[in-house]
Motif scaffolding. Structure first.
Motif, PDB file in Angstrom:
ATOM      1  N   ARG A   1      17.537  16.488  38.547  1.00  0.00           N
ATOM      2  CA  ARG A   1      16.352  15.825  39.104  1.00  0.00           C
ATOM      3  C   ARG A   1      16.684  15.210  40.464  1.00  0.00           C
ATOM      4  O   ARG A   1      15.914  15.343  41.417  1.00  0.00           O
ATOM      5  N   ARG A   2      17.834  14.557  40.543  1.00  0.00           N
ATOM      6  CA  ARG A   2      18.245  13.967  41.817  1.00  0.00           C
ATOM      7  C   ARG A   2      18.495  15.059  42.854  1.00  0.00           C
ATOM      8  O   ARG A   2      18.170  14.896  44.040  1.00  0.00           O
TER       9      ARG A   2
ATOM     10  N   ASP B   1      15.568  16.800  34.386  1.00  0.00           N
ATOM     11  CA  ASP B   1      16.085  15.470  34.065  1.00  0.00           C
ATOM     12  C   ASP B   1      17.489  15.318  34.638  1.00  0.00           C
ATOM     13  O   ASP B   1      18.167  16.303  34.970  1.00  0.00           O
ATOM     14  N   GLY B   2      17.944  14.079  34.711  1.00  0.00           N
ATOM     15  CA  GLY B   2      19.323  13.780  35.061  1.00  0.00           C
ATOM     16  C   GLY B   2      19.693  14.205  36.468  1.00  0.00           C
ATOM     17  O   GLY B   2      18.908  14.121  37.427  1.00  0.00           O
ATOM     18  N   GLY B   3      20.945  14.721  36.584  1.00  0.00           N
ATOM     19  CA  GLY B   3      21.462  15.133  37.882  1.00  0.00           C
ATOM     20  C   GLY B   3      20.605  16.169  38.588  1.00  0.00           C
ATOM     21  O   GLY B   3      20.366  16.053  39.797  1.00  0.00           O
TER      22      GLY B   3
END
Length: 424
Positions: free
Chosen positions: A121-122, A117-119
């Motif tokens: 994931r990017r 999730d979140g950073g």
């Protein structure tokens, strides 16, 4: 009042297998567990056998290619990710699918992104996209972890390291040991009497002769210790016997076998195979360091617990979880077991010591120490006609199998085997 908890969303299709692969890699790399030991818990709740098998395939292939996967990841990040970062492990899972297992890149990343999730994931999405757009690939021959490569290079030379890279690049063949010469068995390459070698990938329970109990799965190298005892009608003791291939061999060769192992759960598989093959053995769950037999034996086979680095092509987790400390601990245990086993061999009887290890401290050094302490034992040299073609015993009579040996026939696991006779 507290607001009601939001219902937990089920993973989309395909994600549970990747989540299980993540658990497997975490168990091996952070907790030092064997992949087979971690498998039941990691795949709990996954109903489809195909999904469980795919989770295992992802984790195993990632472990085979871990240094090369990490090199790709590091080439596409500004700052190196920590070795135990979740984003790194998730990237390993996505990349090994796309670059080694044939999963379409869009499916590999879509089923892997939900694991973060979140950073992170990017980050995962960005690194994966960079590498796929770049046309990155994995090398044909996987790179070994540096620690294992250094140990094996020092012990055996560069050719064995290269042989190990070739050995781990593809799934090994499937070896079968036959109960008798005339049993129903699949067609395949025969490298020794009562042996068949098949291409990997066959569904074992569906092969000819399995239900009839005509054979069992056993790597060619693993079959050598019992083969070197040969046939007989006396009493044989199989120590550390589970999962039981050597017990089955001895029983099929005519011996009255006692099989001992410390693990009751692992002995269950041995009992199942005895029932399936119609062979007989006395099975005992006990610690060999505390158990005491009531009489001596004509033959004792000690396939001792070890680091298991010799079976890395089937179990690549050993490349990442075996440490020098574990090797030293296993060598100490082997010495204690060998000392116990020797006392149970009658004068004139045979003692076979074996380990599925590529570490000299668990083989040659162990034998030298034992022979220095026990003058009532001598090496009984292994003869050429007891071994497959292209496999030669050491000039002093023991057998050492290494990566690269018999490569044209599919290779074999790494083993050390010494046959000794009690002379007094």
């Amino acid at each position: 009042m507290r607001p009601p908890k939001s219902p937990i969303k089920a993973d989309p299709a395909g994600v549970p297998a990747r989540r299980a692969a993540l658990r497997l890699l975490d168990a091996v790399l952070r907790r030092g567990q064997a992949i087979e030991q971690a498998f039941p818990a990691a795949t709990q709740g996954i109903e489809r056998a195909d999904d469980r098998a795919f989770a295992h395939a992802i984790a195993a292939e990632a472990l085979r290619r871990l240094p090369d996967l990490d090199a790709l990841i590091d080439s596409a990040t500004r700052q190196p990710l920590p070795g135990d970062a979740k984003a790194r492990t998730v990237l390993r899972i996505a990349l090994v699918q796309a670059f080694a297992l044939g999963t379409p890149p869009h499916a590999a990343i879509a089923t892997t992104l939900p694991l973060v999730d979140g950073g992170p994931r990017r980050l995962v999405h960005g690194v994966f996209g960079t590498l796929t757009r770049r046309g990155a690939t994995l090398p044909a021959l996987p790179t070994l972890p540096e620690e294992a490569a250094v140990r094996w290079r020092e012990a055996w030379g560069e050719a064995v390291v290269t042989g190990a890279r070739h050995a781990i690049a593809a799934p090994p063949p499937l070896d079968l040991t036959l109960k008798a010469d005339d049993v129903m068995a699949p067609d395949g390459l025969s490298l020794l009497p009562r042996h068949r070698r098949l291409a990997d990938g066959a569904a074992v329970p569906g092969l000819p002769g399995y239900a009839e109990g005509g054979w069992w799965v056993q790597d060619l190298a693993a079959s050598l210790p019992a083969r070197l005892i040969g046939g007989g009608d006396g009493r044989a003791l199989d120590l550390c016997a589970a999962p039981g291939g050597k017990t089955l061999q001895l029983a099929a060769a005519g011996w009255r076998v006692t099989s001992l192992d410390i693990s009751e759960s692992r002995l269950a598989r041995l009992r199942d195979n005895l029932a399936r093959t119609g062979l007989a053995a006395e099975v005992i769950a006990a610690d060999a360091l505390r158990w005491a037999p009531s009489e001596s034996y004509d033959a004792v086979l000690l396939d001792a617990p070890c680091s298991a680095t010799g079976i890395f092509r089937r179990h690549p987790d050993v490349l990442h979880r075996v440490t020098p400390r574990l090797i030293a601990e296993m060598a100490e245990l082997q010495g204690a077991l060998l000392a116990r086993a020797a006392d149970w061999v009658r004068p004139g009887g045979l003692l076979v010591y074996a380990t599925c290890s590529l570490e000299p401290s668990e083989g040659e050094a162990q034998l030298e120490r034992f022979l220095g302490e026990r003058r009532d034992f001598a090496i009984d040299p292994v003869l050429a006609d007891e071994l497959p073609d292209d496999l030669v015993a050491h000039p002093r009579g023991w057998v050492r199998t290494l990566p690269g040996m018999m490569a044209d026939a599919g290779g074999l696991d790494g083993f050390f085997i010494a046959r000794m006779m009690r002379t007094g």
